[in-house]
Design an enzyme around this catalytic site. Sequence first.
Site, mmCIF file in Angstrom:
data_model
loop_
_atom_site.group_PDB
_atom_site.id
_atom_site.type_symbol
_atom_site.label_atom_id
_atom_site.label_comp_id
_atom_site.label_asym_id
_atom_site.label_seq_id
_atom_site.Cartn_x
_atom_site.Cartn_y
_atom_site.Cartn_z
ATOM 1 N N ARG A 176 75.224 46.572 37.486
ATOM 2 C CA ARG A 176 75.858 45.285 37.142
ATOM 3 C C ARG A 176 77.374 45.427 37.099
ATOM 4 O O ARG A 176 78.100 44.492 37.416
ATOM 5 C CB ARG A 176 75.325 44.747 35.805
ATOM 6 C CG ARG A 176 76.053 43.480 35.347
ATOM 7 C CD ARG A 176 75.309 42.704 34.278
ATOM 8 N NE ARG A 176 74.965 43.496 33.125
ATOM 9 C CZ ARG A 176 75.826 43.940 32.188
ATOM 10 N NH1 ARG A 176 77.111 43.637 32.263
ATOM 11 N NH2 ARG A 176 75.420 44.664 31.173
ATOM 12 N N TYR A 200 81.738 20.021 47.712
ATOM 13 C CA TYR A 200 80.319 20.380 47.704
ATOM 14 C C TYR A 200 79.647 19.800 46.452
ATOM 15 O O TYR A 200 80.202 19.898 45.344
ATOM 16 C CB TYR A 200 80.224 21.906 47.732
ATOM 17 C CG TYR A 200 78.825 22.442 47.681
ATOM 18 C CD1 TYR A 200 77.963 22.281 48.758
ATOM 19 C CD2 TYR A 200 78.360 23.108 46.554
ATOM 20 C CE1 TYR A 200 76.679 22.778 48.713
ATOM 21 C CE2 TYR A 200 77.075 23.618 46.503
ATOM 22 C CZ TYR A 200 76.237 23.443 47.584
ATOM 23 O OH TYR A 200 74.966 23.935 47.534
ATOM 24 N N ASP A 228 87.712 26.681 48.365
ATOM 25 C CA ASP A 228 86.376 27.013 48.869
ATOM 26 C C ASP A 228 86.499 27.046 50.393
ATOM 27 O O ASP A 228 86.626 26.016 51.047
ATOM 28 C CB ASP A 228 85.375 25.948 48.395
ATOM 29 C CG ASP A 228 83.944 26.265 48.817
ATOM 30 O OD1 ASP A 228 83.758 26.963 49.829
ATOM 31 O OD2 ASP A 228 83.012 25.782 48.141
ATOM 32 N N LYS A 285 76.406 31.359 53.819
ATOM 33 C CA LYS A 285 76.671 30.595 55.042
ATOM 34 C C LYS A 285 77.239 31.520 56.131
ATOM 35 O O LYS A 285 76.588 32.477 56.479
ATOM 36 C CB LYS A 285 77.600 29.429 54.708
ATOM 37 C CG LYS A 285 77.211 28.667 53.432
ATOM 38 C CD LYS A 285 75.871 27.972 53.526
ATOM 39 C CE LYS A 285 75.377 27.421 52.194
ATOM 40 N NZ LYS A 285 76.324 26.632 51.400
HETATM 41 C C1 LIG Z 1 76.463 26.211 50.070
HETATM 42 C C2 LIG Z 1 77.831 25.963 49.544
HETATM 43 C C3 LIG Z 1 78.186 26.344 48.244
HETATM 44 C C4 LIG Z 1 77.191 26.956 47.288
HETATM 45 O O1 LIG Z 1 76.792 28.204 47.702
HETATM 46 P P1 LIG Z 1 75.370 28.873 47.289
HETATM 47 O O2 LIG Z 1 75.410 30.168 48.014
HETATM 48 O O3 LIG Z 1 74.314 27.931 47.752
HETATM 49 O O4 LIG Z 1 75.384 29.004 45.812
HETATM 50 C C5 LIG Z 1 79.482 26.118 47.835
HETATM 51 N N1 LIG Z 1 80.390 25.526 48.642
HETATM 52 C C6 LIG Z 1 80.080 25.145 49.891
HETATM 53 C C7 LIG Z 1 81.117 24.506 50.735
HETATM 54 C C8 LIG Z 1 78.792 25.339 50.384
HETATM 55 O O5 LIG Z 1 78.477 24.935 51.623
#
Ligand SMILES: *Cc1c(COP(=O)(O)O)cnc(C)c1O
Length: 373
Positions: free
Chosen positions: A39, A92, A164, A189
């Site tokens: 962790r 998001y 982000d 992603k």
């Molecule tokens: C999918 C996504 C998230 C969240 O990510 P997870 O891996 O599903 O927790 C945050 N921001 C954007 C732009 C996303 O496409």
Amino acid sequence: MKIEPKITPIYQTSVFKFDDLNELEQYFGEPGSRYLYSRNGNPNSDELAEAVNKLEGGAGAVATGSGMAAIFAAILACCQAGDHVLCAADIYGGSSSLLNTELSRLGITVTYVPFEQLYELTDFVQPNTKLLLAETISNPLLRVADLRRLATECHRHGLKLVVDNTFASPVITRPLELGADISLHSVTKYISGHSDVTAGVAVAADEQTAARLKQIGVLYGLTLSPMESWLAVRGLKTLRLRMREHSHNALAVAEFLAQHPKVRQVYYPGLLDHPQHMLAMEQGAGLFGGMMSILLEDDAEVVNEFMRRSQRFPFAPSLAGVDSSLSYPLGTSHRYLTPEQQQGLGITVGLVRLSVGIEPIVDLLADLEHALD
Ligand SMILES: *Cc1c(COP(=O)(O)O)cnc(C)c1O
């Protein structure tokens, strides 16, 4: 026997052994010299964090169990109870839910800033405002934020800029170089890229914030497992190649759909008529990524027919994998907004979001032609 693996093996262990107290003292005395407990740090999650940190040009990073955990860590690294954050209105759905329902309970309040007003924050800033959260390229309308301008505006008000960068990936845009303080990803992603990992990463521009991110990761237990880290590192190795192919395919799909009589609108930054096309071109080094949205007739049956007929774009409410997919913002990511908010963001019945993969482009075009027929 000497074993020298070419790539890092999976250290599928929760804890590490020590021979004696000297080694224990070494662990505490020379940070980074050994591992103690997964962790707190594991070779695989550190490898992922370091690889993304390098790509983003950061001072340090933490790998987390999901993109949501990365957003949580980034906000907590800058805020405490009593603070206020600004958030781009095009964000998001999970990010706004986190702010509205969870962080609000911890005493962190939020104000949303419409896209058009992002570069003039005076009316939104309060004495306790600490940061602005925005996306490089937004979902589902693919609006592109001018990160250099945004950073200047944030810093003028003493705010941190948290970006982000999931839709762009560091191949297309490197927010820290443009002045952002934290850049984060849903590694789920593009970074891992094969729809087989749930993970996140947050990268800081300065060492102090990087240390805060790591501490938050350890104490809140946001840790990413060795196996997931290893898969993400493996995916990351082809990120540059994949982003080129995603971008190449998506531009061809966007140009095809833009002239199709059944498609009312295509939202893709690579198209000349996209409102931030020039910005996307400069900020993205000529690549526009694989994400786009299209507006069909505002009739659920038309959308259903398109979904049923397409073989190459299965409905799968995630994105950025090597295989194409589609999602439906009104029914998934933006489901819980009020009808007014949905209308305001242009999320209507006919809006479909495509994630264009790296398949042969002729196959994708033939499939879309068939689906729209
Ligand atoms: C999918 C996504 C998230 C969240 O990510 P997870 O891996 O599903 O927790 C945050 N921001 C954007 C732009 C996303 O496409």
